[in-house]
Design a protein around this motif. Structure first.
Motif, short mmCIF file in Angstrom:
data_model
loop_
_atom_site.label_atom_id
_atom_site.label_comp_id
_atom_site.label_asym_id
_atom_site.label_seq_id
_atom_site.Cartn_x
_atom_site.Cartn_y
_atom_site.Cartn_z
N ASP A 68 0.85 -1.19 0.00
CA ASP A 68 0.00 0.00 0.00
C ASP A 68 0.89 1.24 0.00
OD1 ASP A 68 -1.89 1.94 0.29
OD2 ASP A 68 -2.98 0.95 1.91
N LEU A 69 1.28 1.67 -1.19
CA LEU A 69 2.17 2.81 -1.30
C LEU A 69 1.51 4.11 -0.85
CD1 LEU A 69 4.09 2.20 -4.64
CD2 LEU A 69 5.00 2.15 -2.33
N TRP A 70 0.18 4.22 -1.03
CA TRP A 70 -0.49 5.43 -0.63
C TRP A 70 -0.41 5.62 0.89
CZ3 TRP A 70 -1.77 10.07 -1.47
CH2 TRP A 70 -2.76 10.71 -0.74
N GLU A 71 -0.58 4.54 1.63
CA GLU A 71 -0.49 4.62 3.09
C GLU A 71 0.93 4.98 3.51
OE1 GLU A 71 -2.21 4.64 6.83
OE2 GLU A 71 -3.16 4.45 4.85
N LEU A 72 1.91 4.37 2.85
CA LEU A 72 3.31 4.70 3.15
C LEU A 72 3.61 6.14 2.77
CD1 LEU A 72 5.05 1.43 1.88
CD2 LEU A 72 4.67 2.12 4.26
N TYR A 73 3.05 6.60 1.66
CA TYR A 73 3.26 7.98 1.22
C TYR A 73 2.70 8.97 2.24
CZ TYR A 73 2.77 12.20 -1.65
OH TYR A 73 2.83 13.49 -2.10
N ARG A 74 1.50 8.67 2.76
CA ARG A 74 0.87 9.56 3.72
C ARG A 74 1.66 9.68 5.02
NH1 ARG A 74 -3.75 7.28 5.51
NH2 ARG A 74 -4.30 9.20 6.60
N HIS A 75 2.40 8.64 5.37
CA HIS A 75 3.13 8.63 6.64
C HIS A 75 4.65 8.76 6.45
CE1 HIS A 75 -0.75 6.72 7.75
NE2 HIS A 75 -0.56 7.37 8.88
N ARG A 76 5.08 9.21 5.27
CA ARG A 76 6.51 9.37 5.04
C ARG A 76 7.06 10.51 5.91
NH1 ARG A 76 3.88 12.59 1.73
NH2 ARG A 76 4.86 14.48 0.90
N ILE A 77 8.32 10.40 6.29
CA ILE A 77 8.95 11.41 7.14
C ILE A 77 9.05 12.75 6.43
CG2 ILE A 77 11.09 12.02 8.34
CD1 ILE A 77 11.54 9.06 8.83
N SER A 78 9.32 12.71 5.13
CA SER A 78 9.54 13.96 4.38
C SER A 78 8.27 14.79 4.22
CB SER A 78 10.11 13.64 2.99
OG SER A 78 9.24 12.80 2.27
N ARG A 79 7.10 14.23 4.62
CA ARG A 79 5.85 15.01 4.52
C ARG A 79 5.90 16.24 5.42
NH1 ARG A 79 4.94 11.43 8.53
NH2 ARG A 79 3.56 12.03 10.25
N LEU A 80 6.75 16.19 6.47
CA LEU A 80 6.84 17.32 7.40
C LEU A 80 7.40 18.56 6.73
CD1 LEU A 80 8.22 15.37 10.50
CD2 LEU A 80 5.85 16.03 10.05
N ILE A 81 8.15 18.36 5.63
CA ILE A 81 8.74 19.50 4.93
C ILE A 81 7.66 20.34 4.26
CG2 ILE A 81 10.32 20.14 3.07
CD1 ILE A 81 11.90 17.62 3.65
N THR A 82 6.56 19.71 3.87
CA THR A 82 5.51 20.41 3.12
C THR A 82 4.97 21.63 3.85
OG1 THR A 82 4.91 18.34 2.01
CG2 THR A 82 3.29 20.13 1.97
N PRO A 83 4.59 21.54 5.13
CA PRO A 83 4.12 22.76 5.82
C PRO A 83 5.27 23.64 6.31
CG PRO A 83 3.93 20.89 7.29
CD PRO A 83 4.34 20.34 5.96
N LEU A 84 6.44 23.05 6.55
CA LEU A 84 7.55 23.83 7.11
C LEU A 84 8.11 24.83 6.10
CD1 LEU A 84 9.57 21.22 9.22
CD2 LEU A 84 8.11 23.07 10.03
N ALA A 85 8.19 24.45 4.84
CA ALA A 85 8.77 25.33 3.83
C ALA A 85 8.00 26.64 3.68
CB ALA A 85 8.88 24.60 2.48
#
Length: 336
Positions: free
Chosen positions: A209-226
């Motif tokens: 389930d790549l979508w589930e892994l994508y949703r919980h990836r560590i790099s997602r934190l960069i999206t709001p931080l930038a």
């Protein structure tokens, strides 16, 4: 886990054979129906649509049928007859063979058998059934996948009669598409025989389930931080010039004019900075992966980069609104 890591995991899943699903029903497979599965237009699962940005796609990438046709003895291996399978042309794409191999006349063998025979595509070998030319060699390593075709001869045949198995490359994972394999059986399998659908390899598990892994990836934190960082930098850089800006307001320059000037100044550093970040990420992605994955990563990052460009402007506007001529003397007193 990063997007590049997910892309690598996706490639490994496909390369392991886990994306190949097989319906096994001896002499009960309709080869015509099996071959047409790859033309099926279906709705992808919700999680796939979000990543693929598409509502309709071909859930089955390739499909082909296979049936046993006795044994064949090679002059180079007289003591070890090999199984001979008749296959429909579509199976070549399931096995990842190139276009040239699929169109050339001859039989197909695996990389394992080719290594044993010290031969390659285009070569000819002698058997008890006459001379045979190798049209193509497909990758089928000994990595816990189904090894029946590893040491076998696959002979492309016409789509007629009844076949034993229907193979399909299904990626991304799609349970509904897997169920479509049942439609290739001349008699629909009952609940007790539905388990005849299996993967060519389960070494990496039954599903990914790549979508589930994508949703919980560590790099997602960069999206709001930038975007937040862009707002903060623009705020600080504008506030650092508060004496200059307050003096300009005191001299009679309209705030609207000053707003345009400061916004253009912010754009002069934010746009090159974000463009450089995008180019650097692309170069790193190409170095670690390939152009296709690098483009995918860049596409994913575009909303974040656009948001950062916008928040940098908002930071400038917000900071300028806090600067007034009434506080000009206070700014001088607190300057460093």
């Amino acid at each position: 886990m990063t997007v590049l890591a997910l892309q690598q995991q996706s490639r490994e899943w496909v390369q392991s054979g886990a994306a190949i699903h097989m319906l096994m029903d001896e002499r009960e497979i309709n080869p015509d129906t099996c071959s047409s599965l790859s033309s099926t237009i279906g709705t992808l699962p919700v999680q796939t649509r979000k990543t693929a940005a598409a509502t309709n796609a071909k859930p089955i990438r390739a499909s082909g049928a296979l049936r046993e046709n006795g044994d064949i003895t090679l002059d180079a291996m007289t003591a070890a007859p090999l199984p001979l399978y008749q296959v429909t042309p579509g199976l070549a794409e399931v096995l990842g063979m190139d276009t040239e191999s699929r169109t050339r006349n001859g039989v197909w063998i695996s990389t394992q058998l080719a290594s044993t025979l010290h031969t390659q595509a285009g070569s000819t070998f002698t058997t008890d059934q006459g001379h045979m030319q190798i049209a193509g060699v497909f990758s089928w390593p000994d990595d816990q996948r189904d090894q029946r075709i590893a040491y076998a001869i696959l002979s492309p045949a016409t789509i007629d009669g009844q076949y034993d198995e229907c193979w399909a490359m299904i990626w991304p994972n799609n349970p509904a598409a897997i169920e479509l394999l049942n439609t290739t059986a001349l008699a629909l399998p009952s609940a007790s025989t539905a388990a005849t659908i299996r993967q060519a390899s389960t070494a990496m598990g039954n599903t990914l389930d790549l979508w589930e892994l994508y949703r919980h990836r560590i790099s997602r934190l960069i999206t709001p931080l930038a975007p937040i960082a862009a707002f903060a930098i623009a705020w600080v850089s504008t506030r650092a010039r508060r004496i200059e800006l307050a003096d300009a307001l005191h001299m009679g320059i309209p705030r609207s004019t000053l707003q345009v000037i400061t916004s253009l100044e912010t754009l002069s550093w934010s746009l090159p900075a974000l463009s450089a970040a995008a180019v650097l990420n692309y170069i790193v992605a190409v170095t670690l992966s390939d152009h296709s994955n690098a483009k995918t990563l860049l596409f994913i990052q575009l909303p974040m980069l656009a948001a950062s460009l916008l928040t940098s402007q908002l930071g400038t506007v917000a900071a300028l609104q806090t600067i007034t001529t009434k506080r000009l003397f206070a700014y001088f007193k607190t300057r460093r």
